[in-house]
Scaffold this motif. Structure first.
Motif, mmCIF file in Angstrom:
data_model
loop_
_atom_site.group_PDB
_atom_site.id
_atom_site.type_symbol
_atom_site.label_atom_id
_atom_site.label_comp_id
_atom_site.label_asym_id
_atom_site.label_seq_id
_atom_site.Cartn_x
_atom_site.Cartn_y
_atom_site.Cartn_z
ATOM 1 N N VAL A 25 -43.793 18.814 -7.879
ATOM 2 C CA VAL A 25 -44.280 18.322 -6.586
ATOM 3 C C VAL A 25 -45.245 17.157 -6.803
ATOM 4 N N LEU A 29 -44.545 13.383 -5.352
ATOM 5 C CA LEU A 29 -45.405 12.778 -4.347
ATOM 6 C C LEU A 29 -46.164 11.579 -4.902
ATOM 7 N N TYR A 38 -43.803 6.569 0.288
ATOM 8 C CA TYR A 38 -44.731 7.177 1.243
ATOM 9 C C TYR A 38 -45.860 6.175 1.440
ATOM 10 N N LEU A 44 -47.745 14.025 5.759
ATOM 11 C CA LEU A 44 -46.751 14.900 5.138
ATOM 12 C C LEU A 44 -47.165 16.358 5.323
ATOM 13 N N LEU A 49 -42.537 18.797 1.970
ATOM 14 C CA LEU A 49 -42.588 18.570 0.527
ATOM 15 C C LEU A 49 -41.901 19.696 -0.233
ATOM 16 N N VAL A 60 -46.892 23.490 -3.821
ATOM 17 C CA VAL A 60 -47.169 22.278 -3.043
ATOM 18 C C VAL A 60 -48.662 22.151 -2.799
#
Length: 227
Positions: A25, A29, A38, A44, A49, A60
């Motif tokens: 994760v 990200l 992003y 978010l 996610l 997450v």
């Protein structure tokens, strides 16, 4: 001919190689933020996610906490994670720090070793190749590595570690400039070539002047792309 019996509870080969869920994760990200998939201002949710990476919400949360500490996102309880935009003050701070560090470093690195010159040549060739492929994120990485190599060869470990702390911000700003000003890709490569020529010639004053012009131009362009 009878088929071979299945081996019970045999773990899949691929799953054994997967990094921990929170790390997946985090990587997903962070890469998305640095590559501007992003963008600043994007909100978010944990559910989005978790679905994107294929994990539960617990890893997450762990990844989001780490990214908040790094200053890339801001967590809002029960709402989600806001991707922080690059501010004008952040740009000014980063560029000012880069100028102080890089101009000092290039003077210390000259006269340059054959190893440094060879490494810079490789990185410049890599930047040209990535530019030809149109991979802006990869161009930004090779661009940043070019400058970081000079700083590392100044022989000051504390300065090098300080410069490394700017990495994420530099990459994010670099992608923003190239998206808005595609002509800067070729210009950056040309300016890197001029800097390399000055280093190769052992001309510290000329190399320092190249750094000032190059980083100064980046500052002007990035300021116009804050959002």
């Amino acid at each position: 001919m009878p088929s071979a019996p299945a081996v019970p509870n045999a773990p899949a080969a691929d799953s054994a190689k997967l990094p921990p869920a929170a790390d997946r994760v985090y990587s997903h990200l962070k890469e998305g933020v640095l590559e501007r998939r992003y963008e600043g201002g994007t909100l978010l949710t944990e559910g989005e996610l978790a679905e994107a990476v294929g994990v539960s919400r617990t890893p997450v949360r762990e990844a989001l906490l780490k990214l908040e500490v790094e200053g890339l996102i801001k967590l809002y309880p029960k709402k989600g994670a806001l991707v922080l935009a690059v501010s004008a003050q952040e740009i000014a701070d980063v560029v000012e720090t880069r100028l102080l560090v890089e101009e000092f470093a290039v003077r210390k690195a000259v006269p340059a070793s054959a190893r440094l010159v060879e490494r810079l040549e490789v990185l410049l060739d890599e930047q040209r190749m990535r530019a030809g492929e149109g991979d802006l994120a990869a161009v930004s990485v090779s661009d940043r590595c070019f400058h970081a190599e000079i700083v590392r060869n100044a022989g000051n470990q504390i300065l090098s570690k300080l410069y490394d702390q700017l990495r994420d911000r530099q990459l994010r700003m670099g992608v923003a400039v190239m998206e808005a000003h595609p002509d800067r890709i070729a210009a950056n490569i040309t300016e890197h070539g001029e800097l390399l020529d000055a280093i190769r010639a052992g001309d510290a004053d000329s190399a320092a002047a190249c750094v000032r012009r190059h980083v100064g131009r980046v500052q002007v362009l990035v300021r116009g792309e804050v959002r």
